[in-house]
Scaffold this motif. Structure first.
Motif, PDB file in Angstrom:
ATOM      1  N   VAL A  11       0.666  -0.986   0.559  1.00 25.75           N
ATOM      2  CA  VAL A  11      -0.215  -0.226  -0.227  1.00 25.75           C
ATOM      3  C   VAL A  11       0.651   1.246   0.039  1.00 25.75           C
ATOM      4  CG1 VAL A  11      -1.331   1.711   1.265  1.00 25.75           C
ATOM      5  CG2 VAL A  11      -1.526  -1.225   1.298  1.00 25.75           C
ATOM      6  N   PHE A  12       0.425   2.528  -0.649  1.00 27.23           N
ATOM      7  CA  PHE A  12       1.567   3.797  -0.891  1.00 27.23           C
ATOM      8  C   PHE A  12       0.373   4.194  -0.894  1.00 27.23           C
ATOM      9  CE2 PHE A  12       3.524   0.141  -3.600  1.00 27.23           C
ATOM     10  CZ  PHE A  12       4.836   0.158  -3.350  1.00 27.23           C
ATOM     11  N   GLY A  13       0.943   5.559  -0.376  1.00 24.50           N
ATOM     12  CA  GLY A  13       0.680   7.074  -0.253  1.00 24.50           C
ATOM     13  C   GLY A  13       0.509   8.090  -1.159  1.00 24.50           C
ATOM     14  N   LEU A  14      -0.258   8.905  -1.173  1.00 24.44           N
ATOM     15  CA  LEU A  14       0.575  10.481  -2.763  1.00 24.44           C
ATOM     16  C   LEU A  14       0.007  11.783  -1.555  1.00 24.44           C
ATOM     17  CD1 LEU A  14       1.952  11.110  -5.051  1.00 24.44           C
ATOM     18  CD2 LEU A  14      -0.051  11.111  -6.218  1.00 24.44           C
ATOM     19  N   ASP A  15       0.247  12.563  -1.785  1.00 22.49           N
ATOM     20  CA  ASP A  15      -0.489  13.891  -1.275  1.00 22.49           C
ATOM     21  C   ASP A  15       0.608  14.641  -1.458  1.00 22.49           C
ATOM     22  OD1 ASP A  15      -2.123  15.272   0.051  1.00 22.49           O
ATOM     23  OD2 ASP A  15      -1.864  15.293   2.104  1.00 22.49           O
ATOM     24  N   GLU A  16       0.269  16.121  -1.021  1.00 19.30           N
ATOM     25  CA  GLU A  16       0.817  17.433  -0.922  1.00 19.30           C
ATOM     26  C   GLU A  16       0.972  18.177  -0.108  1.00 19.30           C
ATOM     27  OE1 GLU A  16       0.119  21.044  -5.318  1.00 19.30           O
ATOM     28  OE2 GLU A  16      -0.812  19.602  -3.759  1.00 19.30           O
ATOM     29  N   THR A  17       2.184  18.858  -0.145  1.00 18.80           N
ATOM     30  CA  THR A  17       2.067  19.386   1.122  1.00 18.80           C
ATOM     31  C   THR A  17       2.588  20.634   1.236  1.00 18.80           C
ATOM     32  OG1 THR A  17       2.834  19.726   3.369  1.00 18.80           O
ATOM     33  CG2 THR A  17       4.614  18.456   1.950  1.00 18.80           C
ATOM     34  N   ALA A  56       5.745   5.134   1.043  1.00 16.66           N
ATOM     35  CA  ALA A  56       5.004   3.145   1.168  1.00 16.66           C
ATOM     36  C   ALA A  56       4.597   3.182   2.597  1.00 16.66           C
ATOM     37  CB  ALA A  56       6.404   2.385   0.422  1.00 16.66           C
ATOM     38  N   PHE A  57       3.920   2.192   3.002  1.00 18.16           N
ATOM     39  CA  PHE A  57       3.479   2.082   4.003  1.00 18.16           C
ATOM     40  C   PHE A  57       3.624   1.054   4.890  1.00 18.16           C
ATOM     41  CE2 PHE A  57      -0.322   4.666   2.842  1.00 18.16           C
ATOM     42  CZ  PHE A  57       0.515   6.081   3.112  1.00 18.16           C
ATOM     43  N   PRO A  58       5.213   0.457   5.046  1.00 21.26           N
ATOM     44  CA  PRO A  58       5.392  -1.198   5.936  1.00 21.26           C
ATOM     45  C   PRO A  58       4.393  -1.260   6.696  1.00 21.26           C
ATOM     46  CG  PRO A  58       7.125   0.254   6.295  1.00 21.26           C
ATOM     47  CD  PRO A  58       5.483   1.170   5.762  1.00 21.26           C
ATOM     48  N   GLU A  59       4.886  -2.993   6.292  1.00 25.77           N
ATOM     49  CA  GLU A  59       3.285  -3.613   7.109  1.00 25.77           C
ATOM     50  C   GLU A  59       4.124  -3.759   9.200  1.00 25.77           C
ATOM     51  OE1 GLU A  59       1.114  -7.367   4.897  1.00 25.77           O
ATOM     52  OE2 GLU A  59       3.245  -7.673   5.536  1.00 25.77           O
ATOM     53  N   GLN A  67       1.440   3.249  12.250  1.00 26.97           N
ATOM     54  CA  GLN A  67       2.194   4.738  11.683  1.00 26.97           C
ATOM     55  C   GLN A  67       3.102   4.802  11.260  1.00 26.97           C
ATOM     56  OE1 GLN A  67      -1.375   5.345  11.014  1.00 26.97           O
ATOM     57  NE2 GLN A  67      -1.992   4.387  12.946  1.00 26.97           N
ATOM     58  N   TRP A  68       4.193   3.973  10.522  1.00 27.83           N
ATOM     59  CA  TRP A  68       5.014   4.684   9.596  1.00 27.83           C
ATOM     60  C   TRP A  68       5.131   4.405   8.648  1.00 27.83           C
ATOM     61  CZ3 TRP A  68       9.539   6.029  11.912  1.00 27.83           C
ATOM     62  CH2 TRP A  68      10.348   6.067  13.198  1.00 27.83           C
ATOM     63  N   ALA A  69       5.613   5.888   8.347  1.00 33.57           N
ATOM     64  CA  ALA A  69       5.359   5.737   6.804  1.00 33.57           C
ATOM     65  C   ALA A  69       6.792   5.722   5.943  1.00 33.57           C
ATOM     66  CB  ALA A  69       4.165   7.054   6.232  1.00 33.57           C
ATOM     67  N   LEU A  70       7.262   5.843   4.786  1.00 33.91           N
ATOM     68  CA  LEU A  70       8.246   5.363   4.226  1.00 33.91           C
ATOM     69  C   LEU A  70       8.113   6.413   2.875  1.00 33.91           C
ATOM     70  CD1 LEU A  70       9.933   2.193   5.119  1.00 33.91           C
ATOM     71  CD2 LEU A  70       9.885   4.418   6.346  1.00 33.91           C
ATOM     72  N   LEU A 259       0.259   9.477   6.504  1.00 33.71           N
ATOM     73  CA  LEU A 259       0.955  10.800   6.196  1.00 33.71           C
ATOM     74  C   LEU A 259       1.150  12.077   6.553  1.00 33.71           C
ATOM     75  CD1 LEU A 259       0.947  10.543   1.770  1.00 33.71           C
ATOM     76  CD2 LEU A 259       2.956  10.796   3.278  1.00 33.71           C
ATOM     77  N   GLU A 260      -0.501  11.629   7.126  1.00 36.67           N
ATOM     78  CA  GLU A 260      -0.219  12.918   8.287  1.00 36.67           C
ATOM     79  C   GLU A 260       0.715  13.065   9.204  1.00 36.67           C
ATOM     80  OE1 GLU A 260      -2.357  15.379   6.765  1.00 36.67           O
ATOM     81  OE2 GLU A 260      -3.678  13.409   5.417  1.00 36.67           O
ATOM     82  N   HIS A 261       0.432  11.906  10.083  1.00 34.13           N
ATOM     83  CA  HIS A 261       1.807  11.359  11.496  1.00 34.13           C
ATOM     84  C   HIS A 261       3.030  12.051  10.536  1.00 34.13           C
ATOM     85  CE1 HIS A 261      -1.373   9.400  13.652  1.00 34.13           C
ATOM     86  NE2 HIS A 261      -1.550   8.684  12.559  1.00 34.13           N
TER      87      HIS A 261
END
Length: 360
Positions: A11-17, A56-59, A67-70, A259-261
């Motif tokens: 599972v991956f996440g995409l966002d803009e900051t 990326a959201f590792p298991e 709640q780790w995000a790489l 990603l918010e974390h």
């Protein structure tokens, strides 16, 4: 990134900051950005730069914080482009990565600004990618048209499917109740309803009537099995979308909040957007350096000791193995001391010893 073992897909996440630079009037490529503020009277528009982050959201194992995000890719959004074009380039780099061929299915989670014809149509060539996006509760979609034969052109869109009007909803294709534990240990129930093969109105450049998708309605239930709060609408797009069950779709999108974390921790503690430089190229390097530092904290999560603050020493959560990024950061200095330094000790060169002491 390690391959997933609990699920058959990553599972991956995409966002803009945004990075606010109000005082840098001579900074190149400065543009209007959106900023969040808790003060109602303040304006939400500022000036600065935007950055697109693909993570990326590792298991999470039993001994890890969940709640780790790489961050995998950090790119700047220039004033002559937009977040969708930059996101397409980042996704293309991810799909061309050699390790991605080992994953038969990949899930990308995005927020409500991305499920547009321009974004989805640009991902039509990826046969092993599923996009799960949140959609606003006031959007309108369409059902499949009736197969009517006649001399006129066949219809592209059927009856309207209005998210905030239950009278326009046909019976769902799938319906189930999901019960999952909360961080405090109490159960939480969700009512999941799924409609398949919905359509989005497109344009001549984006013929979206050729690419159907599924809609998933997630309604939280209270202890009496009654609706609690507004529902969450999810759009599931992609050719292998039927391989994703309603419960897997809801749980996959719930990981997007990692990603918010990441943004909430990296901005004040890793100085993600605090580097005030006069060169735009240096600013993007500083943002990428902070993202790499967050990845180092994830790698060192099992190598450091928990150092609770003075008022946390008696808390049960201060001595758990599920270390947060802040706890790993506090103990990272001990890890650096154990590693030592590759530099050699300095040696004196060209400094005379001075006058010798007189001897009797």
């Amino acid at each position: 990134m390690p391959s997933p073992t609990q699920l058959p897909y990553p599972v991956f996440g995409l966002d803009e900051t945004p990075n606010e630079r109000v005082s840098a009037r001579c900074l190149s490529d400065r543009q209007n950005i959106h900023r969040s503020t808790p003060v109602v009277a303040q304006r939400r528009v500022s000036e600065g730069h935007n950055y697109s982050v693909l993570a990326a959201f590792p298991e999470a194992a039993a001994a890890d914080w969940s709640q780790w995000a790489l961050p995998l890719s950090v790119e700047g959004v220039s004033s002559v482009s937009n977040a969708i074009e930059v996101a397409h380039n980042q996704i293309a780099q991810l799909m061309s990565y050699p390790q991605s061929t080992n994953w038969p299915l990949k899930i990308l989670t995005v927020d409500s600004r991305y499920p547009t014809p321009a974004f989805l149509y640009g991902l039509r060539e990826y046969r092993d990618l599923v996009v799960i996006a949140r959609v606003r509760r006031n959007r309108n979609f369409y059902c499949q048209p009736d197969p009517v034969s006649g001399p006129t052109r066949p219809r592209w869109y059927g009856p309207r499917f209005q998210l905030n009007d239950a009278t326009t909803w046909p019976p769902p294709a799938q319906q189930e109740t999901l019960t999952c534990p909360q961080p405090n240990g109490l159960p939480r129930s969700w009512q999941l309803m799924r409609w398949t093969n919905r359509l989005m109105r497109g344009t001549r450049a984006y013929p979206m009537h050729q690419f159907p998708f599924d809609l998933l309605r997630c309604q939280r239930l209270d202890g009496d099995a009654q609706p609690q709060g507004p529902p969450l609408w999810l759009l599931i797009w992609g050719q292998p979308r039927q391989q994703i069950t309603p419960s897997q779709g809801q749980q996959a999108y719930a990981q997007r909040f990692r990603l918010e974390h990441f943004f909430g921790f990296a901005k004040p503690h890793l100085l993600l957007t605090a580097f005030q430089t006069c060169l735009t190229s240096h600013e993007i390097n500083a943002v990428r350096l902070a993202s790499l530092a967050h990845g180092q904290l994830w790698l060192a999560r099992h190598l450091v000791d928990t150092l609770p603050l003075p008022w946390q020493r008696y808390s049960p959560s201060a001595h758990t193995q599920q270390r947060t990024p802040r706890q790993v950061q506090r103990g990272f200095a001990q890890l650096i001391q154990q590693m030592g330094s590759l530099a050699t000790l300095p040696k004196t060169r060209g400094i005379p010893p001075g006058d010798l002491k007189a001897s009797a």
